[in-house]
Design a protein around this motif. Structure first.
Motif, PDB file in Angstrom:
ATOM      1  N   PRO A 164      42.208  50.147  40.966  1.00 40.76           N
ATOM      2  CA  PRO A 164      41.660  49.100  40.839  1.00 40.76           C
ATOM      3  C   PRO A 164      42.445  47.800  41.121  1.00 40.76           C
ATOM      4  CG  PRO A 164      40.989  50.255  39.039  1.00 40.76           C
ATOM      5  CD  PRO A 164      42.200  50.959  39.869  1.00 40.76           C
ATOM      6  N   LYS A 165      41.571  46.681  41.561  1.00 43.98           N
ATOM      7  CA  LYS A 165      42.110  45.342  41.972  1.00 43.98           C
ATOM      8  C   LYS A 165      41.149  44.192  41.501  1.00 43.98           C
ATOM      9  CE  LYS A 165      44.210  46.424  46.419  1.00 43.98           C
ATOM     10  NZ  LYS A 165      43.409  47.633  46.611  1.00 43.98           N
ATOM     11  N   PRO A 166      41.638  43.286  40.908  1.00 42.08           N
ATOM     12  CA  PRO A 166      40.765  42.097  40.223  1.00 42.08           C
ATOM     13  C   PRO A 166      39.258  42.004  41.129  1.00 42.08           C
ATOM     14  CG  PRO A 166      42.821  41.295  39.968  1.00 42.08           C
ATOM     15  CD  PRO A 166      43.074  42.432  40.937  1.00 42.08           C
ATOM     16  N   ILE A 167      38.480  42.068  40.456  1.00 45.57           N
ATOM     17  CA  ILE A 167      36.919  42.148  41.266  1.00 45.57           C
ATOM     18  C   ILE A 167      36.013  41.541  40.331  1.00 45.57           C
ATOM     19  CG2 ILE A 167      36.255  44.705  40.172  1.00 45.57           C
ATOM     20  CD1 ILE A 167      35.180  45.075  43.005  1.00 45.57           C
ATOM     21  N   LYS A 168      35.047  40.815  41.023  1.00 46.48           N
ATOM     22  CA  LYS A 168      33.943  39.955  40.277  1.00 46.48           C
ATOM     23  C   LYS A 168      32.856  40.877  40.026  1.00 46.48           C
ATOM     24  CE  LYS A 168      35.475  35.239  41.005  1.00 46.48           C
ATOM     25  NZ  LYS A 168      35.526  34.143  41.838  1.00 46.48           N
ATOM     26  N   LEU A 177      32.842  49.897  37.942  1.00 42.95           N
ATOM     27  CA  LEU A 177      32.995  48.563  38.128  1.00 42.95           C
ATOM     28  C   LEU A 177      34.343  48.074  38.679  1.00 42.95           C
ATOM     29  CD1 LEU A 177      32.464  45.328  37.141  1.00 42.95           C
ATOM     30  CD2 LEU A 177      33.570  46.277  34.961  1.00 42.95           C
ATOM     31  N   MET A 178      35.503  48.905  37.897  1.00 44.91           N
ATOM     32  CA  MET A 178      36.707  48.580  38.296  1.00 44.91           C
ATOM     33  C   MET A 178      37.140  48.829  39.783  1.00 44.91           C
ATOM     34  SD  MET A 178      38.574  47.693  35.344  1.00 44.91           S
ATOM     35  CE  MET A 178      40.045  48.432  35.449  1.00 44.91           C
ATOM     36  N   ARG A 179      36.298  49.745  40.608  1.00 46.61           N
ATOM     37  CA  ARG A 179      36.797  50.038  42.015  1.00 46.61           C
ATOM     38  C   ARG A 179      35.709  49.449  42.894  1.00 46.61           C
ATOM     39  NH1 ARG A 179      38.030  55.056  39.372  1.00 46.61           N
ATOM     40  NH2 ARG A 179      40.210  54.821  39.022  1.00 46.61           N
ATOM     41  N   HIS A 180      34.412  49.238  42.413  1.00 44.34           N
ATOM     42  CA  HIS A 180      33.519  48.854  43.379  1.00 44.34           C
ATOM     43  C   HIS A 180      32.899  47.381  42.785  1.00 44.34           C
ATOM     44  CE1 HIS A 180      33.955  52.413  45.652  1.00 44.34           C
ATOM     45  NE2 HIS A 180      33.670  53.190  44.427  1.00 44.34           N
ATOM     46  N   ALA A 221      36.880  41.865  36.410  1.00 50.00           N
ATOM     47  CA  ALA A 221      37.446  43.119  35.934  1.00 50.00           C
ATOM     48  C   ALA A 221      38.467  43.766  36.767  1.00 50.00           C
ATOM     49  CB  ALA A 221      36.472  44.224  35.480  1.00 50.00           C
ATOM     50  N   GLY A 222      38.937  44.683  36.875  1.00 51.12           N
ATOM     51  CA  GLY A 222      39.978  45.570  37.593  1.00 51.12           C
ATOM     52  C   GLY A 222      41.182  45.526  37.563  1.00 51.12           C
ATOM     53  N   PHE A 223      41.687  45.233  36.201  1.00 55.52           N
ATOM     54  CA  PHE A 223      43.021  44.775  35.833  1.00 55.52           C
ATOM     55  C   PHE A 223      43.784  45.913  35.782  1.00 55.52           C
ATOM     56  CE2 PHE A 223      41.147  40.735  35.210  1.00 55.52           C
ATOM     57  CZ  PHE A 223      42.106  40.046  36.048  1.00 55.52           C
ATOM     58  N   SER A 224      44.058  46.847  36.723  1.00 50.96           N
ATOM     59  CA  SER A 224      44.730  47.899  36.573  1.00 50.96           C
ATOM     60  C   SER A 224      46.453  47.345  36.403  1.00 50.96           C
ATOM     61  CB  SER A 224      45.038  48.755  37.803  1.00 50.96           C
ATOM     62  OG  SER A 224      45.302  48.086  39.135  1.00 50.96           O
ATOM     63  N   VAL A 225      47.277  48.240  35.870  1.00 52.90           N
ATOM     64  CA  VAL A 225      48.696  47.871  35.816  1.00 52.90           C
ATOM     65  C   VAL A 225      49.341  47.382  36.993  1.00 52.90           C
ATOM     66  CG1 VAL A 225      51.088  48.404  35.027  1.00 52.90           C
ATOM     67  CG2 VAL A 225      49.113  49.551  33.743  1.00 52.90           C
ATOM     68  N   GLU A 226      48.931  48.051  37.972  1.00 52.41           N
ATOM     69  CA  GLU A 226      49.320  47.528  39.405  1.00 52.41           C
ATOM     70  C   GLU A 226      48.828  46.213  39.915  1.00 52.41           C
ATOM     71  OE1 GLU A 226      48.101  50.455  38.729  1.00 52.41           O
ATOM     72  OE2 GLU A 226      49.260  52.157  39.468  1.00 52.41           O
ATOM     73  N   ALA A 227      47.547  45.880  39.400  1.00 54.99           N
ATOM     74  CA  ALA A 227      46.843  44.589  39.741  1.00 54.99           C
ATOM     75  C   ALA A 227      47.534  43.400  38.942  1.00 54.99           C
ATOM     76  CB  ALA A 227      45.322  44.660  39.622  1.00 54.99           C
ATOM     77  N   ILE A 265      41.535  40.746  29.204  1.00 59.02           N
ATOM     78  CA  ILE A 265      41.560  41.239  30.262  1.00 59.02           C
ATOM     79  C   ILE A 265      41.011  42.706  30.295  1.00 59.02           C
ATOM     80  CG2 ILE A 265      43.610  42.032  31.952  1.00 59.02           C
ATOM     81  CD1 ILE A 265      43.605  39.077  31.270  1.00 59.02           C
ATOM     82  N   HIS A 266      40.119  43.020  30.986  1.00 67.25           N
ATOM     83  CA  HIS A 266      39.542  44.448  31.476  1.00 67.25           C
ATOM     84  C   HIS A 266      40.379  45.292  32.071  1.00 67.25           C
ATOM     85  CE1 HIS A 266      36.637  47.582  31.728  1.00 67.25           C
ATOM     86  NE2 HIS A 266      35.771  46.859  32.023  1.00 67.25           N
TER      87      HIS A 266
END
Lengths: 656, 174
Positions: free
Chosen positions: A251-255, A315-318, A419-425, A535-536
C-alpha cells in the motif's frame, strides 16, 4: 392479560433505545432497523445483559462432564471445581483456548495466501500474479532466501515453501518467520523462556491437549504456552500481510471516503466483508470489468464498498471506500441500497442473513467452512476466483433490479480519509526529510518531545463500548497530549468516520503543538496539507506492520521493545483474535491496554502475571481500564515512565 | 407490594442472581471492581437444588414479617414507601432473634461485624424506578418482579387457557 414481565421488558427497551454517544448516522439507521427488521445489536445486547458474571471473570470451566463447574468469586461458594481445578487454573486454560482461537484464525488466513503464492509460482493457477516483486525480494531476504540473479517465480516458490514449512516443521528448529520478524531483544528473551515455537500446528495441538481435563494445572506454565500462542499469532499476522503485499502490492498513501454514506443509491452497491484480500481483490477487479452491465440496468456503475477488514485491505491498495465496521455491517444492509454483501471469514455475524432477508440484499458466503443459513453460497477456491467474483457481481446486478427505492435511506455524512500507510510508505515519506536515515526524523521528534509517544489503537467496535464512543474519546485525549496515534482494523473505520483520518481536518481537533508541527511537516513533504491525526496502517492482520516498525526502531536504537515509549490499546475488543494479537504484543514487550476486561480477573495469580510479573519476563504489561478518560491517563502515565527511564524530557501533560 | 417471585420450572441454576446480588451490594457496583473489594461484597440469595427442584431463594418480604415483629431494637423494619422489609445495621445487636424467627433461612449473619443482614429487595433501586438486580440478571425469567395479585391473576388466566384447550380436545374426541 396481566403481564408479569412488564417491568423487565421496560428495562430491555430502555437499554435498546440508549444510543449514548453514537453518531447520528448510526442512530438513524438503528431506528430504521428496529422498525423494519425488529432487531438491532443494541437490542440483542440488552436481552443478554447483565451477562454471566462467571463467564465475564473467566471462572466457568466446561472442559469435562463432571462439570460445568464455577468458582465463587465472592465468599461462601466453591473455590475449586470437581477435579480440584482452582480459579487460576480455569482462567489460564480458558485464556489459552481463546488465544488458540485467534491464532488459528490468523495463521489459516496466512496459510491461504501462502498456498496461493506457491501455486502462482509453480504456474498452477493463473487467477493471481505477483504484483510486487520488490517486496517479494525483501521478504525473501528477511527469511534468509537468496535472491541474486534468481527468477521471481523461483524466489516466490521458495518463499512460499519456507512459509508453508513453518506450519508443519518436524525438526526442532525455530519457525523461520518468527526468527526473521521478531525484534532481536524480544527474541532472545523469549528464547530464554523456552517459548519459541518450531511450527504452528504442534503448539495449537498441544494447547488444546494441555487445557483438556486432567492435564496442565499450573497457571504459570499455561501462561507460558499462552505467550507461545501469541508468537504464533504474530507469525500469522506477519505472513498474511507480507505475502498479501507480494501478491497484491504494497500500500501507498491513498485518498478515499468513510462512513455508511459511501453507499450510493445511484450505483449497484456491493459490500465486501470479512478478512482475506484473496476474494475482495477479485471482486474489485471484476466490478471494473463488468461496470457496463450495471450501466445497462440504469445504474451509474458498480460501487464496491468495504466492510470490516477486507474493506481495509482493498482500501489500502485500491482506495475502495470504507462503508461500515463490524458493528455497522447490518446497518449497511438496512440502508436498503446495498445489493449484495459478499463475505469470506471472521467477524461475519449470522444475523446478517436475517437482516438481508428483510431487504432485496443478497448475502453471499464463499468459504466452505463459513456458511450461514439463508445466505447464497458461491464456493470460492483460488483457481475459480474469477468465476466466483463474476457470479457475485451478477448476483448483485440481479438483486439491483429488485431494489425498492421507497425503502432506501443513506445518511449524508461521508468523511474524507487518507489511508495506505504501510511501513514502506511511511519510510518513503520520512526519506523525503532524511534520505540517508529515514527513521531519524521520527526518532528525533520523539526524543525532543514533539511526539510524546506512539499509541497503536487497534481492534474491534464492540456494541458494549460503542455507545460510549470509547475510541473517539481516546484518540481525542491522546492527540491533545502529542501522542502519535496509529490505527488498524475496525478502529480505523471509527477513526475515519470521525474525521481523524482526514488530512484537512487536523485543525478542527485540539492537537498538541508538537504533534501538529510534525504532522504538518511530514504532510508537506508528502504533498498534503498535513498528515491526518491518526495514521491508518491497514487491516487487523496488518498489526504486523506495527511489529515491523517496532523491530526497526528497537534494533536501530539498540533498545528493548519494552523500553520504547509505545503503548498498544484495544479499547473495544470483540474477537478472540484481539486476545491473540494482544498476547503477541505482550510477548514482544509492549504495554497493552484492553477493554472490555479480558476474562481473567477471576484468577488472582493470572491477573498478577499479566499486569505485573510479565514486566520482568518480556517487558510487556496488560492494562485493563474501562473508562476512556482514565485509560488515557493510564496510557500517558505509562509512556511517561518509559520516557523517564530513557532520560527523555517529560513535557507537562494536558490530559483531557 | 411488588416483590420477587420464583418460577422453579424455569430455573437452570446458573447463579446469575447470586452474582448480580453481590455486585449490587458492593461499593463499586461493577463486577470487575467488586471482586477486589475488602470486605467481599455480601449476597442475600442462594440457588439451591433438591431432588431435581432448583430455585433461587431469598427473603420473601412477608406481609406480616416475624423478623420485624421479634426484632428488639427495630433494626429490621418495613420501609413505608416500598413496603419492603429492610434493616439498619447500626441498630442491630446480633441477638439472632430474626434468624430464629425466619421460616426461610433468609437471614445472613455477618459474624465479622456481628450484625444480621438480609435481602433488602434492592430498596434503593426500586425507589429510583429500577427492578431488583437479581430479576434483571435472570436469563430465563425464572425470577419475576410483580405483586401477588397480578401473579395470581396471570396464573388463573394461563390455567384457564390451557384447560379450555384440553376441554376442546376432549369435546372433539367425544
Amino acid at each position: 392479560m396481566a403481564d408479569i414481565l412488564k417491568d423487565k421488558e421496560r428495562v430491555w427497551e430502555n437499554k435498546s433505545n440508549d444510543f449514548g454517544l453514537l453518531p447520528s448516522s448510526n442512530v438513524e439507521l438503528l431506528k430504521k432497523q428496529a422498525k423494519e427488521v425488529k432487531t438491532t445489536s443494541l437490542q440483542r445486547l440488552a436481552l443478554q445483559e447483565p451477562q454471566c458474571g462467571f463467564g465475564e471473570l473467566g471462572v466457568c470451566c466446561r472442559m469435562c462432564y463432571m462439570g460445568p463447574c464455577r468458582i465463587d468469586i465472592f465468599d461462601g461458594g466453591p473455590k475449586v471445581g470437581v477435579c480440584g481445578a482452582t480459579a487460576d487454573t480455569i482462567v489460564a486454560r480458558n485464556l489459552l483456548r481463546e488465544t488458540v482461537g485467534g491464532a488459528a484464525a490468523h495463521t489459516e488466513h496466512a496459510m491461504d495466501i501462502a498456498e496461493v503464492l506457491k501455486e502462482v509460482a509453480e504456474g498452477k493457477i493463473s487467477t493471481y500474479t505477483i504484483k510486487d516483486p520488490e517486496k517479494l525480494k525483501k521478504v525473501a531476504e528477511n527469511l534468509g532466501i537468496k535472491t541474486d540473479g534468481r527468477d521471481i517465480k523461483e524466489i516466490a516458490k521458495e518463499v512460499a515453501e519456507v512459509s508453508l514449512e513453518d506450519f508443519k516443521r518436524l525438526e526442532k528448529e525455530p519457525a523461520v518467520w518468527i526468527k526473521a520478524y521478531t525484534p532481536k531483544s524480544s527474541y532472545e528473551q523469549l528464547e530464554k523462556l523456552g517459548v519459541i515455537p518450531h511450527n504452528v500446528w504442534r503448539p495449537i495441538m498441544n494447547a488444546m491437549h494441555r487445557t483438556s481435563m486432567g492435564n496442565d494445572a499450573d497457571p504459570v506454565n499455561i501462561m507460558l504456552a499462552d505467550l507461545q500462542m501469541g508468537l504464533i499469532d504474530g507469525l500469522g499476522l506477519t505472513m498474511a500481510t507480507e505475502l498479501s503485499d507480494v501478491l497484491f502490492g504494497t500500500p501507498k498513501p491513498i485518498k478515499s471516503k468513510a462512513n455508511l454514506a459511501v453507499i450510493d443509491p445511484d450505483y449497484v452497491n456491493i459490500a465486501v466483508h470479512g478478512h482475506n484480500p484473496l476474494l475482495s481483490e477479485k471482486v474489485v477487479e471484476w466490478a471494473e470489468k463488468l461496470n457496463d452491465k450495471a450501466k445497462s440496468l440504469g445504474a451509474k456503475g458498480i460501487n464496491i464498498v468495504g466492510v470490516c477488514c477486507t474493506g481495509n485491505e482493498v482500501l489500502m491498495r485500491h482506495g475502495v471506500p470504507l462503508a461500515a465496521n463490524e458493528f455497522q455491517a447490518e446497518l449497511a444492509i438496512v440502508t436498503g441500497a446495498l445489493d449484495a454483501m459478499v463475505v469470506d471469514y471472521q467477524c461475519v455475524w449470522p444475523i446478517l442473513s436475517d437482516v438481508a432477508s428483510c431487504y432485496h440484499t443478497k448475502l453471499i458466503t464463499t468459504m466452505p467452512f463459513v456458511k450461514i443459513p439463508g445466505a447464497i453460497h458461491i464456493e470460492y477456491s483460488p483457481e475459480k476466483a474469477d468465476e466466483v467474483a463474476q457470479k457475485v457481481i451478477e448476483t448483485a446486478l440481479e438483486a439491483y433490479k429488485q431494489r425498492e427505492p421507497s425503502r432506501v435511506f443513506v445518511p449524508d455524512s461521508a468523511e474524507e480519509i487518507i489511508a495506505g500507510f504501510s511501513v514502506e510508505a511511511l519510510i518513503e515519506v520520512l526519506k523525503k526529510v532524511n534520505p540517508e536515515d529515514p527513521l531519524k526524523p521520527l526518532i528525533d521528534n520523539i526524543v525532543n518531545g514533539n511526539i510524546f509517544g506512539v499509541v497503536a489503537i487497534v481492534g474491534c467496535p464492540n456494541p458494549k463500548t460503542r455507545r460510549l464512543a470509547f475510541t473517539e474519546r481516546m484518540i481525542k485525549g491522546l492527540i491533545k497530549n502529542n501522542v502519535l496515534v496509529i490505527v488498524t482494523g475496525c478502529i480505523a473505520h471509527i477513526a475515519g468516520q470521525s474525521g481523524f483520518l482526514n488530512p484537512n481536518k487536523v485543525d478542527s481537533f485540539e492537537v498538541g503543538d508538537g504533534l501538529k508541527q510534525v504532522l504538518k511537516a511530514l504532510g508537506n513533504v508528502a504533498g498534503l496539507n498535513s498528515l491526518p491525526v491518526a495514521i491508518h496502517m491497514g487491516s487487523c492482520v496488518d498489526n504486523s506492520r506495527i511489529g515491523v516498525l517496532l523491530k526497526a526502531l528497537s534494533e536501530k536504537l539498540g533498545l528493548k521493545v519494552s523500553d520504547l515509549p509505545v503503548v498498544a490499546s484495544a479499547p473495544e475488543l470483540i474477537s478472540e483474535k484481539a486476545i491473540s494479537i494482544g498476547t503477541w504484543a505482550l510477548a514482544l514487550g509492549v504495554t497493552v491496554h484492553v477493554c472490555p476486561p479480558p476474562r481473567v480477573l477471576g484468577g488472582p495469580k493470572v491477573t498478577e502475571i499479566l499486569t505485573k510479573d510479565l514486566k520482568t519476563l518480556t517487558g510487556g504489561e496488560a492494562y485493563v481500564e474501562s473508562d476512556p478518560e482514565l485509560a488515557i491517563k493510564g496510557i500517558l502515565d505509562r509512556i511517561k515512565q518509559k520516557r523517564i527511564a530513557l532520560n527523555l524530557p517529560v513535557p507537562e501533560m494536558v490530559h483531557i | 407490594m411488588k416483590k420477587v417471585f420464583i418460577d422453579p420450572s424455569k430455573c437452570t441454576g446458573c447463579k446469575s442472581c447470586e452474582i448480580a446480588c453481590a455486585v449490587e451490594h458492593s461499593m463499586s457496583k461493577d463486577i470487575y471492581k467488586a471482586i477486589f473489594e475488602e470486605p467481599r461484597p455480601p449476597r442475600f440469595n442462594s440457588v439451591l437444588k433438591f431432588d431435581g427442584f432448583t430455585a433461587s431463594l431469598r427473603c420473601n418480604h412477608c406481609e406480616d414479617a416475624p423478623c420485624v415483629a421479634v426484632c428488639p431494637t427495630s433494626a429490621i423494619y418495613r420501609d413505608k414507601e416500598t413496603n419492603l422489609v429492610v434493616y439498619n445495621s447500626a441498630k442491630c445487636i446480633g441477638c439472632w432473634q430474626c434468624a430464629m424467627a425466619c421460616p426461610f433461612g433468609a437471614i445472613y449473619p455477618d459474624l465479622e461485624r456481628k450484625v444480621a443482614r438480609k435481602c433488602d429487595g434492592c430498596n434503593d433501586r426500586v425507589k429510583s424506578g429500577r427492578i431488583p438486580a437479581c430479576v434483571e440478571a435472570c436469563p430465563t425469567n425464572a425470577l419475576i418482579y410483580t405483586d401477588a395479585v397480578t401473579l395470581e391473576q396471570f396464573k388463573r388466566i394461563s390455567t384457564i387457557s390451557s384447560l379450555s384447550k384440553s376441554t376442546k380436545t376432549y369435546m372433539e374426541v367425544i
